[in-house]
Scaffold this motif. Structure first.
Motif, PDB file in Angstrom:
ATOM      1  N   UNK A   1      28.013  41.914  32.471  1.00  0.00           N
ATOM      2  CA  UNK A   1      27.444  41.631  31.137  1.00  0.00           C
ATOM      3  C   UNK A   1      27.503  42.879  30.256  1.00  0.00           C
ATOM      4  N   UNK A   2      27.415  42.673  28.939  1.00  0.00           N
ATOM      5  CA  UNK A   2      27.279  43.816  28.018  1.00  0.00           C
ATOM      6  C   UNK A   2      25.921  44.469  28.255  1.00  0.00           C
ATOM      7  N   UNK A   3      25.898  45.796  28.219  1.00  0.00           N
ATOM      8  CA  UNK A   3      24.629  46.511  28.411  1.00  0.00           C
ATOM      9  C   UNK A   3      24.067  46.968  27.066  1.00  0.00           C
ATOM     10  N   UNK A   4      22.845  47.452  27.119  1.00  0.00           N
ATOM     11  CA  UNK A   4      22.194  47.996  25.915  1.00  0.00           C
ATOM     12  C   UNK A   4      22.982  49.180  25.346  1.00  0.00           C
ATOM     13  N   UNK A   5      23.853  49.785  26.172  1.00  0.00           N
ATOM     14  CA  UNK A   5      24.629  50.932  25.688  1.00  0.00           C
ATOM     15  C   UNK A   5      25.894  50.502  24.935  1.00  0.00           C
ATOM     16  N   UNK A   6      26.124  49.178  24.841  1.00  0.00           N
ATOM     17  CA  UNK A   6      27.256  48.688  24.055  1.00  0.00           C
ATOM     18  C   UNK A   6      26.970  48.938  22.573  1.00  0.00           C
ATOM     19  N   UNK A   7      27.995  49.352  21.826  1.00  0.00           N
ATOM     20  CA  UNK A   7      27.775  49.651  20.387  1.00  0.00           C
ATOM     21  C   UNK A   7      27.195  48.457  19.629  1.00  0.00           C
ATOM     22  N   UNK A   8      27.583  47.250  20.005  1.00  0.00           N
ATOM     23  CA  UNK A   8      27.079  46.064  19.273  1.00  0.00           C
ATOM     24  C   UNK A   8      25.577  45.860  19.448  1.00  0.00           C
ATOM     25  N   UNK A   9      25.005  46.477  20.477  1.00  0.00           N
ATOM     26  CA  UNK A   9      23.597  46.233  20.783  1.00  0.00           C
ATOM     27  C   UNK A   9      22.678  46.599  19.617  1.00  0.00           C
ATOM     28  N   UNK A  10      23.016  47.678  18.892  1.00  0.00           N
ATOM     29  CA  UNK A  10      22.161  47.981  17.732  1.00  0.00           C
ATOM     30  C   UNK A  10      22.857  47.681  16.406  1.00  0.00           C
TER      31      UNK A  10
END
Ligand SMILES: C[S@@+](CC[C@H](N)C(=O)[O-])C[C@H]1O[C@@H](n2cnc3c(N)ncnc32)[C@H](O)[C@@H]1O
Length: 245
Positions: free
Chosen positions: A145-154
């Protein structure tokens, strides 16, 4: 799926032959191949799955779930050309999860690769409770899965969060995969800051195709959109292999 993504997956099919797709894919499950118990393999949101194509040579029965018919058709062609007569029975199921239930089989392996981030934590809990009742002691479960460290997260764009419902932390995994049922075999937390040349060139071709499709032919406009689309992002993702207790 919107037209832009459809263009991506068609291009993916042209560029990634089975051999290249398997060679370029990071397959944590390969480590545990000798431990696969008897029983069919299930993948949720399979797309043109490198896992299903690679493991089709084991002859195991495969249940491939996706809600895009064209992805299922491309997967079928891939498996037929890769494993030929060695492939086990292939069930292609055009189903939208979690509206439709996962088939009532007992699976040896369940794969959810780049899939659970399309759901809220509550929806993930529902999907995982179905996985619990369709696996047995020794079954393996792979999740990426995408993690919170993915750029899209914020991202401040609400559409991004409409599409990717949740960006995960290690604690989310601990909450979702109850140790009463699952034993964690391997966990990996990766951030890729710079794409490979291969990926970058493919994504540039994708942008070109999308611009053509939208009839944007002005050179300057094309260049500006290409530069914007091809900026490097942090691709943060978590992967885990669990074994059912
Ligand atoms: C990001 S792709 C991942 C494909 C593949 N698992 C991989 O790792 O290469 C997500 C896939 O899930 C499918 N999908 C998205 N939402 C779905 C849903 N609710 N039910 C079933 N399939 C879905 C899409 O059509 C797409 O093929």
């Amino acid at each position: 799926m919107d037209e832009t993504l459809r263009i991506y997956w068609k291009l993916y099919n042209e560029i990634f032959s089975n051999e290249i797709m398997i060679h370029k894919s990071h397959n944590l499950l390969r480590k545990f191949e000798e431990e696969f118990i008897d029983g069919p393999i299930l993948e949720l949101g399979c797309g043109q799955s490198n896992f299903l194509v690679e493991f089709s040579k084991t002859g195991k029965e495969i249940f491939a779930i996706d809600n895009e018919e064209f992805q299922l058709n491309l997967l079928k062609k891939r498996i037929e050309s890769y494993a030929g007569k060695n492939a086990g029975k292939l069930h292609l199921l055009n189903i939208t999860i979690p509206e439709k239930e996962i088939p009532q089989e007992i699976f040896s392996l369940v794969i959810a690769s780049d899939f659970l981030h399309f759901f809220s934590m509550n929806e993930c809990k529902n999907i995982i409770s179905q996985i619990i009742s369709r696996t047995q002691k020794g079954s393996l479960i792979y999740v990426r899965v995408h993690s919170k460290l993915h750029s899209y997260s914020d991202s401040s764009d609400p559409e991004v969060h409409e599409y990717f419902k949740h960006f995960f932390t290690e604690n989310d995994f601990t909450e979702l995969f109850d140790e009463k049922y699952f034993e964690r075999m391997i966990f990996s937390n990766t951030v890729q800051n710079i794409r490979s040349k291969f990926t970058r060139e493919m994504e540039m071709k994708w942008t070109e195709k999308v611009l053509d499709e939208n009839q944007i032919f002005d050179r300057q406009e094309r260049q500006e959109i290409s530069e914007e689309n091809n900026k490097e992002l942090n691709n943060g993702f978590l992967e885990c292999v669990y074994r059912r207790k």
